[in-house]
Write a protein that holds these residues in place. Structure first.
Motif, PDB file in Angstrom:
ATOM      1  N   ILE A   1       0.832  -1.216   0.000  1.00 29.27           N
ATOM      2  CA  ILE A   1       0.000   0.000   0.000  1.00 29.27           C
ATOM      3  C   ILE A   1       0.865   1.263   0.000  1.00 29.27           C
ATOM      4  N   ASN A   2       2.176   1.088  -0.124  1.00 22.60           N
ATOM      5  CA  ASN A   2       3.063   2.238  -0.325  1.00 22.60           C
ATOM      6  C   ASN A   2       4.296   1.758  -1.088  1.00 22.60           C
ATOM      7  N   PRO A   3       5.041   2.668  -1.697  1.00 22.53           N
ATOM      8  CA  PRO A   3       6.142   2.261  -2.577  1.00 22.53           C
ATOM      9  C   PRO A   3       7.230   1.437  -1.889  1.00 22.53           C
TER      10      PRO A   3
ATOM     11  N   PRO B   1      -1.103  -6.764  10.271  1.00 24.55           N
ATOM     12  CA  PRO B   1       0.353  -6.684  10.409  1.00 24.55           C
ATOM     13  C   PRO B   1       0.889  -5.271  10.623  1.00 24.55           C
ATOM     14  N   ASP B   2       0.162  -4.261  10.110  1.00 26.26           N
ATOM     15  CA  ASP B   2       0.663  -2.893  10.233  1.00 26.26           C
ATOM     16  C   ASP B   2       0.257  -2.231  11.547  1.00 26.26           C
ATOM     17  N   MET B   3      -0.384  -3.002  12.418  1.00 20.02           N
ATOM     18  CA  MET B   3      -0.830  -2.409  13.678  1.00 20.02           C
ATOM     19  C   MET B   3       0.357  -1.965  14.543  1.00 20.02           C
TER      20      MET B   3
ATOM     21  N   ALA C   1       1.474   5.069  15.318  1.00 17.85           N
ATOM     22  CA  ALA C   1       1.317   6.481  14.963  1.00 17.85           C
ATOM     23  C   ALA C   1       0.032   6.693  14.179  1.00 17.85           C
ATOM     24  N   ASN C   2      -0.392   5.634  13.493  1.00 19.03           N
ATOM     25  CA  ASN C   2      -1.573   5.765  12.650  1.00 19.03           C
ATOM     26  C   ASN C   2      -2.886   5.451  13.358  1.00 19.03           C
ATOM     27  N   ALA C   3      -2.811   5.229  14.686  1.00 19.46           N
ATOM     28  CA  ALA C   3      -4.049   4.912  15.414  1.00 19.46           C
ATOM     29  C   ALA C   3      -5.014   6.088  15.379  1.00 19.46           C
TER      30      ALA C   3
ATOM     31  N   GLU D   1      -6.812  -2.476   3.715  1.00 20.29           N
ATOM     32  CA  GLU D   1      -5.851  -3.357   4.373  1.00 20.29           C
ATOM     33  C   GLU D   1      -5.606  -2.971   5.838  1.00 20.29           C
ATOM     34  N   ARG D   2      -5.875  -1.714   6.175  1.00 23.52           N
ATOM     35  CA  ARG D   2      -5.617  -1.305   7.553  1.00 23.52           C
ATOM     36  C   ARG D   2      -6.881  -0.914   8.321  1.00 23.52           C
ATOM     37  N   GLN D   3      -8.008  -0.883   7.621  1.00 21.17           N
ATOM     38  CA  GLN D   3      -9.224  -0.394   8.289  1.00 21.17           C
ATOM     39  C   GLN D   3      -9.621  -1.236   9.502  1.00 21.17           C
TER      40      GLN D   3
ATOM     41  N   PHE E   1      -1.998  12.004   0.013  1.00 22.00           N
ATOM     42  CA  PHE E   1      -1.975  10.560  -0.241  1.00 22.00           C
ATOM     43  C   PHE E   1      -2.976   9.814   0.644  1.00 22.00           C
ATOM     44  N   ARG E   2      -2.791   9.873   1.960  1.00 24.91           N
ATOM     45  CA  ARG E   2      -3.620   9.060   2.842  1.00 24.91           C
ATOM     46  C   ARG E   2      -4.751   9.847   3.515  1.00 24.91           C
ATOM     47  N   SER E   3      -4.496  11.110   3.801  1.00 28.49           N
ATOM     48  CA  SER E   3      -5.505  11.892   4.510  1.00 28.49           C
ATOM     49  C   SER E   3      -6.120  12.910   3.576  1.00 28.49           C
TER      50      SER E   3
ATOM     51  N   TYR F   1       4.549   9.415   1.865  1.00 28.79           N
ATOM     52  CA  TYR F   1       3.087   9.418   1.789  1.00 28.79           C
ATOM     53  C   TYR F   1       2.426   9.853   3.089  1.00 28.79           C
ATOM     54  N   HIS F   2       3.140   9.757   4.184  1.00 27.07           N
ATOM     55  CA  HIS F   2       2.636  10.264   5.460  1.00 27.07           C
ATOM     56  C   HIS F   2       3.499  11.468   5.847  1.00 27.07           C
ATOM     57  N   LEU F   3       2.880  12.428   6.502  1.00 25.52           N
ATOM     58  CA  LEU F   3       3.641  13.613   6.904  1.00 25.52           C
ATOM     59  C   LEU F   3       4.846  13.241   7.783  1.00 25.52           C
ATOM     60  N   ASP F   4       4.689  12.247   8.636  1.00 21.59           N
ATOM     61  CA  ASP F   4       5.794  11.935   9.555  1.00 21.59           C
ATOM     62  C   ASP F   4       6.959  11.208   8.880  1.00 21.59           C
ATOM     63  N   THR F   5       6.858  10.960   7.561  1.00 20.73           N
ATOM     64  CA  THR F   5       7.991  10.355   6.853  1.00 20.73           C
ATOM     65  C   THR F   5       8.956  11.429   6.350  1.00 20.73           C
TER      66      THR F   5
ATOM     67  N   LYS G   1      10.983  -1.753   5.268  1.00 16.54           N
ATOM     68  CA  LYS G   1      10.382  -2.560   4.192  1.00 16.54           C
ATOM     69  C   LYS G   1       8.863  -2.372   4.126  1.00 16.54           C
ATOM     70  N   ALA G   2       8.279  -1.861   5.202  1.00 16.63           N
ATOM     71  CA  ALA G   2       6.835  -1.598   5.194  1.00 16.63           C
ATOM     72  C   ALA G   2       6.570  -0.107   5.059  1.00 16.63           C
ATOM     73  N   GLY G   3       7.647   0.662   4.955  1.00 19.54           N
ATOM     74  CA  GLY G   3       7.466   2.106   4.817  1.00 19.54           C
ATOM     75  C   GLY G   3       7.319   2.819   6.140  1.00 19.54           C
TER      76      GLY G   3
ATOM     77  N   LYS H   1       9.394   6.724  14.419  1.00 20.87           N
ATOM     78  CA  LYS H   1       8.225   7.517  14.783  1.00 20.87           C
ATOM     79  C   LYS H   1       6.925   6.770  14.485  1.00 20.87           C
ATOM     80  N   CYS H   2       6.893   6.066  13.361  1.00 24.17           N
ATOM     81  CA  CYS H   2       5.679   5.324  12.994  1.00 24.17           C
ATOM     82  C   CYS H   2       5.325   4.273  14.029  1.00 24.17           C
ATOM     83  N   LEU H   3       6.361   3.750  14.683  1.00 23.34           N
ATOM     84  CA  LEU H   3       6.122   2.661  15.646  1.00 23.34           C
ATOM     85  C   LEU H   3       5.649   3.183  16.999  1.00 23.34           C
TER      86      LEU H   3
HETATM   87  N1  ARG Z   1       2.744  -0.075   5.960  1.00 23.19           N
HETATM   88  C1  ARG Z   1       2.227   1.039   6.671  1.00 23.19           C
HETATM   89  C2  ARG Z   1       1.308   1.856   5.765  1.00 23.19           C
HETATM   90  O1  ARG Z   1       1.596   1.995   4.625  1.00 23.19           O
HETATM   91  C3  ARG Z   1       3.330   1.889   7.196  1.00 23.19           C
HETATM   92  C4  ARG Z   1       2.836   2.995   8.060  1.00 23.19           C
HETATM   93  C5  ARG Z   1       3.910   3.913   8.505  1.00 23.19           C
HETATM   94  N2  ARG Z   1       3.421   4.802   9.449  1.00 23.19           N
HETATM   95  C6  ARG Z   1       3.664   6.108   9.468  1.00 23.19           C
HETATM   96  N3  ARG Z   1       3.209   6.818  10.428  1.00 23.19           N
HETATM   97  N4  ARG Z   1       4.337   6.702   8.513  1.00 23.19           N
HETATM   98  O2  ARG Z   1       0.291   2.314   6.199  1.00 23.19           O
END
Ligand code: ARG
Length: 703
Positions: free
Chosen positions: A21-23, A64-66, A70-72, A89-91, A138-140, A167-171, A257-259, A263-265
């Motif tokens: 779901i991301n590059p 798996p992405d739980m 950060a994305n909660a 995939e994450r809903q 991208f996501r929001s 794709y996320h601001l925190d990246t 590898k999951a992007g 911070k995301c964790l």
């Molecule tokens: N595989 C996850 C996704 O694409 C990674 C999320 C990374 N989280 C973040 N806050 N940037 O949603």
């Protein structure tokens, strides 16, 4: 102090790259090592535990992405906004996070369905608590930002992400204690960069390079003076250290590898509320309606694309698809933009495409008085080539003298308000000028497919013709010229000196003689070369019959200028017999008005050349008024000038050997322009030939 800071993490029991779901996930499905992931996660966990409290949410199988807590959602004080994941995939993570925050006593807000927002991954508090930086693209969805402002009662600054790797601001963005900002500027559009630069002083900005960005250097956890991040370059570490921080590196390869990374964790669950803040949000939205052959003519996709490309976002509220091929469609589109300026820019472009406000939102145009002659109000609406109407006193008023790059001036008369497109320099105190973008509409032709195809010689969608198509175009143009002449219409020619050099002079002269041309626009040079040829047989000293330079020929053009100057004007030179044939001769003989606009490189100039450029522009405008067709012959300079003055609906034929010129001129987004890449002398000779053929056939038919 540090023990009051808490983070939420989720153990990687079920972590894996299961989907893309991301590059970063591309090519990495099931390629991450569970053991190494656990090891890296634990390292981070321990680093954090030394400096803060870490809470844990139980991992859930199948999600798996739980691990990326950060994305909660996003929280401030005791208020929590639950994420609405963009990807299905994450809903499924949503209910678990919701339950956890409810169990901790947070007030949980849920966004409307179909309004994605991915929590603290896409929204980062300024570390001083002054405002919230929120990402979109991208996501929001941008439309989630006003809700964040409302629920969290905080100013929201919207930043548009433009690089899908970030794709996320925190990246790519990490506010640090003390007003510092670690970020990767190239991940944002230019408007967002400006916004960042306005809020963060230069000495506080730590802009990073692509290599560090790609190692998720911005995906760092900041606890006071500590910055926890994946391995980064020495240079960057030094810079961060010099800003007074301690950098702690911890490997993140398996989560990359999951992007995601440090911070995301994590999700910081203690975000104290600052007292003097307000729910200021710059996001604006408006609804527009589009009608016409939205799909056939590609209008709807153009509209939606331009909204996105210019930093806005949209929601299609209603789409009524026309059922028959000839019936039109209509759509209501809600447009959101991160600021008023961006909204105005987008609205201006949508108006060009024919967008109007929905009936219930129609209001009068906003007018501002002219307070200084020749100067408009800052926010004036810039006119286009399309027929435009503005709403004054509840009435739509059509603007006169339609042209692009002007302002629309309103004057009150005894018969009601009058609207005119005017150049800024022509504005007068006492007039009012349309500002902003409300109460304005442009009228676009809604030709159905059938109508278009049935016009045999229609000037179809602004195409540039290759050599092979030249003859076809010549046939079309000849036909149009005949029609226009027969109904007493108006054809204006703009011509450059190349017309003479390429031997096209005699053909253009022929067109003028036969009544196909009603006005001629050019510069000093075309007239000089034309008369040099008529008088001495050369063009810039080159013998036109033999194609070779004549001895002493380089003086010819100065001689002809000198001679015409002696007579005082081209007309007098013709009368006196100095000039006996050619383009200028025919103009004089047939009373065809011409205007020669001067330039810095003119020799002479000829007495007729207008060296006052403001006057020259006025002369051009005057001669163009009421034109049915403009033939642009190899003069980029004069043709562009003419293009700016000409409203949509006037057919434009642009002939030039240089494809770039042709593209530039025929690409006005109006269907009436056509470009031909060819030698202009050749074009004119074919055109004259074709006209002769048409004319003789005509005679045969009559006799
Ligand atoms: N595989 C996850 C996704 O694409 C990674 C999320 C990374 N989280 C973040 N806050 N940037 O949603």
């Amino acid at each position: 102090m540090t023990d009051s800071i808490r983070f939420l993490m989720c153990a990687p029991d079920h972590y894996d790259v299961d989907y893309v779901i991301n590059p970063w996930m591309e090519g990495n499905v099931h390629k991450s090592s569970r053991d190494r992931a656990v090891e890296q996660w634990e390292k981070l966990y321990h680093v954090l535990k030394e400096n803060a409290v870490v809470d844990l949410v139980p991992p859930e199988k199948g999600w798996p992405d739980m691990v990326f807590t950060a994305n909660a959602g996003l929280l401030l004080g005791n208020t929590f906004v639950l994420s609405r994941f963009y990807h299905k995939e994450r809903q499924g993570e949503e209910p678990y996070f919701k339950a956890w925050f409810e169990s901790k006593g947070f007030t949980v807000h849920e966004l409307p369905k179909d309004l994605p927002f991915e929590g603290a991954g896409d929204a980062l508090l300024d570390r001083e608590g002054r405002w919230l930086w929120a990402g979109y693209g991208f996501r929001s969805e941008l439309d989630s930002h006003p809700l964040l402002a409302k629920w969290l009662n905080i100013e929201v600054l919207s930043l548009r992400l433009v690089d899908e790797r970030f794709y996320h601001l925190d990246t790519c963005f990490c506010p640090l204690t003390g007003g510092y900002l670690l970020y990767y500027p190239a991940a944002f559009d230019s408007y967002s960069n400006r916004l960042i630069e306005m809020r963060v002083a230069p000495e506080k900005r730590i802009a990073i390079e692509e290599a560090d960005a790609a190692n998720f250097a911005c995906n760092a956890v900041n606890i006071d003076k500590i910055v926890v991040m994946n391995k980064v370059s020495e240079a960057l570490k030094t810079r961060i250290t010099q800003a007074g921080f301690q950098v702690i590196e911890t490997p993140m390869s398996e989560f990359l590898k999951a992007g995601g990374a440090c911070k995301c964790l994590t999700l910081r669950v203690t975000e104290p509320v600052q007292e003097d803040r307000s729910a200021n949000v710059m996001v604006e939205s408006r609804t527009i309606r589009m009608e016409g052959h939205l799909l056939d003519a590609g209008l709807i996709s153009r509209a939606l694309d331009l909204i996105i490309e210019n930093g806005g976002s949209f929601q299609v509220l209603n789409f009524n698809l026309g059922e028959q091929r000839q019936s039109t469609s209509s759509a209501d589109v809600k447009v959101s933009a991160p600021s008023h300026d961006v909204m105005e820019e987008i609205m201006g472009m949508l108006i060009d495409l024919g967008a109007v406000p929905p009936p219930q939102e129609i209001c009068d145009a906003i007018l501002e008085p002219v307070v200084q002659d020749g100067v408009g109000p800052d926010d004036f609406y810039v006119s286009t080539i399309y027929p435009t109407e503005v709403r004054v006193n509840g009435q739509w008023v059509k603007a006169q003298n339609q042209r692009m790059d002007g302002a629309v001036a309103i004057t009150e008369t005894a018969d009601g308000p009058v609207a005119k497109c005017k150049l800024l320099r022509d504005l007068k105190v006492g007039e009012k000028v349309v500002v902003d973008v409300v109460g304005i509409r442009t009228i676009r032709k809604t030709e159905s497919r059938e109508q278009r195809n049935s016009q045999e010689f229609s000037f179809m969608s602004g195409s540039v013709s290759s050599e092979r198509r030249v003859e076809l175009v010549v046939e079309q143009v000849a036909w149009e010229l005949r029609q226009i002449r027969d109904r007493g219409g108006k054809v204006v020619v703009t011509a450059g000196p190349v017309v003479i050099h390429t031997g096209g002079g005699e053909h253009l002269a022929h067109l003028i003689r036969e009544g196909y041309v009603q006005a001629l626009l050019g510069g000093n040079a075309i007239a000089v070369h034309d008369m040099e040829q008529s008088n001495m047989g050369t063009s810039l000293g080159v013998d036109m019959k033999r194609g070779i330079a004549v001895r002493g020929g380089h003086r010819h053009h100065l001689k002809i200028i000198n001679a015409v100057r002696r007579y005082g004007s081209i007309a007098k030179a013709v009368e006196a017999g100095l000039v006996t044939n050619g383009v200028m001769y025919e103009c004089v003989k047939h009373n065809i008005p011409f205007s020669l606009a001067g330039s810095i490189r003119d020799d002479g100039p000829l007495p007729d050349t207008q060296m006052d450029l403001v006057k020259a522009q006025e002369e051009y405008t005057e001669l163009l008024r009421g034109a049915d067709m403009v033939l642009m012959l190899s003069s980029m300079l004069h043709s562009i000038g003419v293009g700016n003055m000409t409203p949509a609906g006037v057919k434009m034929v642009c002939v030039d050997i240089n494809p770039a010129v042709v593209t530039k001129l025929s690409d006005r987004g109006s269907i009436e322009s056509i470009g031909v890449v060819t030698d202009v002398g050749l074009f004119l000779s074919l055109l004259v030939n074709q006209l002769d053929k048409l004319t003789s056939r005509h005679h045969v038919a009559q006799s």
